[in-house]
Scaffold this active site. Structure first.
Site, mmCIF file in Angstrom:
data_model
loop_
_atom_site.group_PDB
_atom_site.id
_atom_site.type_symbol
_atom_site.label_atom_id
_atom_site.label_comp_id
_atom_site.label_asym_id
_atom_site.label_seq_id
_atom_site.Cartn_x
_atom_site.Cartn_y
_atom_site.Cartn_z
ATOM 1 N N SER A 17 23.809 43.434 53.866
ATOM 2 C CA SER A 17 24.190 44.629 54.633
ATOM 3 C C SER A 17 24.983 45.616 53.765
ATOM 4 O O SER A 17 24.858 46.840 53.942
ATOM 5 C CB SER A 17 24.970 44.252 55.894
ATOM 6 N N ASN A 18 25.781 45.116 52.839
ATOM 7 C CA ASN A 18 26.497 46.048 51.940
ATOM 8 C C ASN A 18 25.545 46.736 50.972
ATOM 9 O O ASN A 18 25.738 47.900 50.622
ATOM 10 C CB ASN A 18 27.607 45.313 51.187
ATOM 11 N N MET A 94 27.055 35.393 45.470
ATOM 12 C CA MET A 94 28.001 34.288 45.603
ATOM 13 C C MET A 94 27.977 33.336 44.410
ATOM 14 O O MET A 94 28.022 32.115 44.566
ATOM 15 C CB MET A 94 27.729 33.534 46.903
ATOM 16 N N ARG A 95 27.909 33.894 43.193
ATOM 17 C CA ARG A 95 27.884 33.064 41.996
ATOM 18 C C ARG A 95 28.791 33.738 40.958
ATOM 19 O O ARG A 95 28.784 34.970 40.850
ATOM 20 C CB ARG A 95 26.434 33.025 41.497
ATOM 21 N N HIS A 113 34.979 42.238 48.129
ATOM 22 C CA HIS A 113 35.471 40.938 48.588
ATOM 23 C C HIS A 113 36.179 41.131 49.929
ATOM 24 O O HIS A 113 37.004 42.044 50.071
ATOM 25 C CB HIS A 113 36.441 40.354 47.554
ATOM 26 N N GLU A 178 33.690 47.699 55.260
ATOM 27 C CA GLU A 178 33.072 47.515 53.933
ATOM 28 C C GLU A 178 31.950 48.521 53.707
ATOM 29 O O GLU A 178 31.780 49.040 52.608
ATOM 30 C CB GLU A 178 32.522 46.085 53.800
HETATM 31 C C1 GAR Z 1 30.590 40.678 52.499
HETATM 32 O O1 GAR Z 1 31.558 40.587 53.517
HETATM 33 C C2 GAR Z 1 31.253 40.636 51.136
HETATM 34 O O2 GAR Z 1 32.514 41.202 51.094
HETATM 35 C C3 GAR Z 1 31.333 39.134 50.911
HETATM 36 O O3 GAR Z 1 30.135 38.614 51.398
HETATM 37 C C4 GAR Z 1 29.688 39.435 52.473
HETATM 38 C C5 GAR Z 1 28.256 39.797 52.184
HETATM 39 O O4 GAR Z 1 27.647 40.398 53.279
HETATM 40 N N1 GAR Z 1 31.518 38.845 49.517
HETATM 41 C C6 GAR Z 1 32.226 37.814 49.073
HETATM 42 O O5 GAR Z 1 32.733 36.974 49.802
HETATM 43 C C7 GAR Z 1 32.348 37.738 47.550
HETATM 44 N N2 GAR Z 1 33.475 36.947 47.166
HETATM 45 P P1 GAR Z 1 26.301 41.205 53.096
HETATM 46 O O6 GAR Z 1 25.304 40.270 52.395
HETATM 47 O O7 GAR Z 1 25.857 41.528 54.494
HETATM 48 O O8 GAR Z 1 26.609 42.423 52.283
#
Ligand code: GAR
Length: 197
Positions: A17-18, A94-95, A113, A178
């Site tokens: 989504s981001n 996430m890596r 984050h 975000e």
């Molecule tokens: C988001 O909330 C982002 O901040 C987090 O994963 C989510 C991804 O959502 N990132 C972390 O935790 C990194 N340490 P998305 O796939 O819908 O963008």
């Protein structure tokens, strides 16, 4: 002639989504960037098809296809270079990357984050905020450095934690922030690059 736009690549692991929020913001005519491609380390990431629907090149490069972390990172680097990427945005990727990879992208490698860093590095940030009884929560866009969730902060968005909040309600409200924060923080970075040339 002065450069007026920069090439952005986005790395994801999941729903994306981001990534979509970044891509939609960048598509505005006055946003000084272009999304050159999306890489996922997970072939099943929902974000891959969302990127394709937006007309963006999307590629899965799963870690399991490579013998080592170094070989996986080399494949990602090769793809980013093939797209002429100039800035790399992690969006739910996430890596962790090695210091060697990070050195390829000095001041051009950023992450979002879901916490007010330096609080709550790592996973399960929403639950940890509730457990700590914190009155506020939020999200941070920061430079990627070798330490997990440790690089200098570019921008943060805050929300108030309300009575009755759960992991789900915090997840939803932080995501809304975000989706505004990441395009704004990226633009700040790009404007600074373009102003320096
Ligand atoms: C988001 O909330 C982002 O901040 C987090 O994963 C989510 C991804 O959502 N990132 C972390 O935790 C990194 N340490 P998305 O796939 O819908 O963008």
């Amino acid at each position: 002639m002065a450069k007026t736009s920069m090439n952005v690549a986005i790395l994801i692991s999941g729903r994306g989504s981001n990534m979509v929020a970044l891509a939609k913001a960048i598509a505005a005519p006055d946003y000084p960037a272009r999304v050159v491609g999306v890489v996922s380390d997970n072939a099943d990431a929902g974000g891959l098809s969302l990127a394709e629907e937006l007309g963006i090149s999307a590629m899965a490069l799963p870690r399991a296809d490579y013998d080592s972390k170094a070989a996986h990172e080399a494949a990602i680097q090769k793809q980013l270079e093939a797209w002429d990427a100039e800035i790399v945005c992690l969006a739910g990727y996430m890596r962790l990357f090695s210091a060697q990879f990070i050195e390829n992208w000095p001041a051009r490698f950023i992450n979002i984050h879901p916490s007010l860093l330096p609080k709550f590095k790592g996973l399960n940030t929403h639950q940890r905020v509730l457990d700590a009884g914190d009155p506020e929560h939020g999200s941070t866009v920061h430079y990627v450095t070798a330490g997990m969730d440790e690089g200098p902060v570019i921008a943060q968005a805050r929300i108030e934690v309300q009575a009755g909040d759960t992991v789900d309600t915090l997840t939803d409200r932080v995501l809304v922030e975000e989706h505004k924060l990441y395009p704004m923080a990226l633009r700040k970075l790009i404007d600074a690059f373009l102003a320096k040339q």
